[in-house]
Motif scaffolding. Sequence first.
Motif, short mmCIF file in Angstrom:
data_model
loop_
_atom_site.label_atom_id
_atom_site.label_comp_id
_atom_site.label_asym_id
_atom_site.label_seq_id
_atom_site.Cartn_x
_atom_site.Cartn_y
_atom_site.Cartn_z
N CYS A 17 0.83 -1.04 0.09
CA CYS A 17 -0.30 -0.38 0.37
C CYS A 17 0.52 0.85 -0.12
O CYS A 17 0.95 2.09 -0.43
CB CYS A 17 -0.31 -0.22 1.26
SG CYS A 17 -2.22 1.38 1.06
N THR A 21 2.21 3.19 -3.39
CA THR A 21 1.81 4.80 -3.65
C THR A 21 3.10 5.35 -3.66
O THR A 21 2.90 6.74 -4.60
CB THR A 21 0.89 5.16 -2.54
OG1 THR A 21 0.05 4.15 -2.55
CG2 THR A 21 0.13 6.05 -2.65
N ASN A 24 4.79 5.26 -7.35
CA ASN A 24 3.52 5.45 -8.37
C ASN A 24 3.93 7.01 -8.00
O ASN A 24 3.50 7.58 -8.91
CB ASN A 24 2.84 4.93 -8.47
CG ASN A 24 1.51 5.76 -8.62
OD1 ASN A 24 1.62 5.81 -10.09
ND2 ASN A 24 -0.17 5.52 -8.87
N ALA A 25 4.26 7.82 -6.42
CA ALA A 25 4.00 9.37 -6.34
C ALA A 25 5.28 9.55 -7.24
O ALA A 25 5.30 11.31 -8.45
CB ALA A 25 4.06 9.50 -4.82
N VAL A 47 3.43 6.75 3.88
CA VAL A 47 3.57 7.55 2.15
C VAL A 47 4.42 8.30 2.24
O VAL A 47 5.43 8.43 1.17
CB VAL A 47 2.36 7.82 1.16
CG1 VAL A 47 2.67 8.20 -0.35
CG2 VAL A 47 1.19 6.58 1.63
N THR A 111 0.30 13.89 0.88
CA THR A 111 -0.73 13.17 1.38
C THR A 111 -1.04 14.06 2.38
O THR A 111 -1.90 13.23 3.08
CB THR A 111 0.44 11.63 1.86
OG1 THR A 111 1.26 12.36 3.21
CG2 THR A 111 1.51 11.64 0.96
N VAL A 131 -2.31 13.15 -3.24
CA VAL A 131 -2.74 11.24 -2.72
C VAL A 131 -4.12 11.34 -1.72
O VAL A 131 -4.44 10.62 -1.39
CB VAL A 131 -1.17 10.61 -2.11
CG1 VAL A 131 -1.71 9.48 -1.28
CG2 VAL A 131 0.15 10.16 -3.16
N VAL A 134 -7.74 10.68 -2.23
CA VAL A 134 -8.40 9.41 -1.24
C VAL A 134 -9.63 9.83 -0.16
O VAL A 134 -10.53 8.94 0.00
CB VAL A 134 -7.84 8.74 -0.99
CG1 VAL A 134 -6.64 8.06 -2.37
CG2 VAL A 134 -6.41 8.52 0.21
N LEU A 156 -4.36 9.67 -7.40
CA LEU A 156 -3.42 8.85 -7.32
C LEU A 156 -3.80 8.42 -6.03
O LEU A 156 -3.61 9.30 -5.15
CB LEU A 156 -2.39 8.64 -7.94
CG LEU A 156 -0.75 9.16 -7.01
CD1 LEU A 156 -0.46 7.78 -5.62
CD2 LEU A 156 0.21 9.51 -7.80
N ALA A 157 -3.93 6.57 -6.37
CA ALA A 157 -3.95 5.50 -5.03
C ALA A 157 -2.93 4.11 -5.64
O ALA A 157 -3.92 3.49 -6.27
CB ALA A 157 -4.94 5.38 -4.26
N VAL A 158 -2.20 3.75 -4.66
CA VAL A 158 -1.30 2.77 -4.64
C VAL A 158 -1.28 2.93 -6.09
O VAL A 158 -0.47 3.68 -6.94
CB VAL A 158 -2.73 1.60 -4.49
CG1 VAL A 158 -1.72 0.04 -4.07
CG2 VAL A 158 -3.87 1.83 -3.31
N GLY A 159 -0.63 1.60 -6.72
CA GLY A 159 0.23 1.59 -7.94
C GLY A 159 -0.08 0.03 -8.80
O GLY A 159 -0.14 -1.26 -8.60
#
Length: 210
Positions: A17, A21, A24-25, A47, A111, A131, A134, A156-159
């Motif tokens: 998780c 994330t 991905n960010a 994160v 975040t 992030v 979400v 975005l969230a997760v990847g």
Amino acid sequence: MPIPDHLSYAEAATLPCAAVTAWNALTGDGRGVQPGQTVLATGSGGVSLFALQFAKLLGAKVIVTTGRQDKEQRLRDLGADEVVNYRDTPQWHSAVRELTAGRGADRVVDTAGTLERSLKSVAVDGHIAFVGSVSGDWPPIDPRLLFGAAATVRALAVGSRAQFTRMNEAITASRLRPVINREFAFEEAAEAFRYYESAGPFGKVIIRIR
């Protein structure tokens, strides 16, 4: 997904998780962090800590915000080049500008849902990974601020699995280890949740199934 061979099961449990994330960010927009760029991570949650570790791994300078003085040195020990306490400096975007000679951060990992301040912190043609989206509470933003920043804002969230694979390759090559605050046995699960809620942990809280 295979576990990087130098990690314990507890350390590997932090990856699906928060870690992916953060990866991905920093890399999921097609351009990715470049050596010498500046990354801003807001807060000191899971994160953000991974974003700090990965950004340093990718050769970036990292600025992190936190609201707790007791976390400032720990963030520096983890690799942060600069730490801004947002309680001492409510206009923390101004501090980010000062620390970057007015240019702003090339990338912001937001975040905390502080999009307005992130837009004031980012460099022209920069990138904001939002992030905080979400939570479902998008803050009202003046369109002129968004236009003036001339930056990409990506919620975005997760990847993806592919991102997870590349992240694991980087973790394996660098022997990076996640930050774990405390581990609990499964029988202590209720205590673990209370601890997570009240202690403001630095790093992940783990519950062992066995």
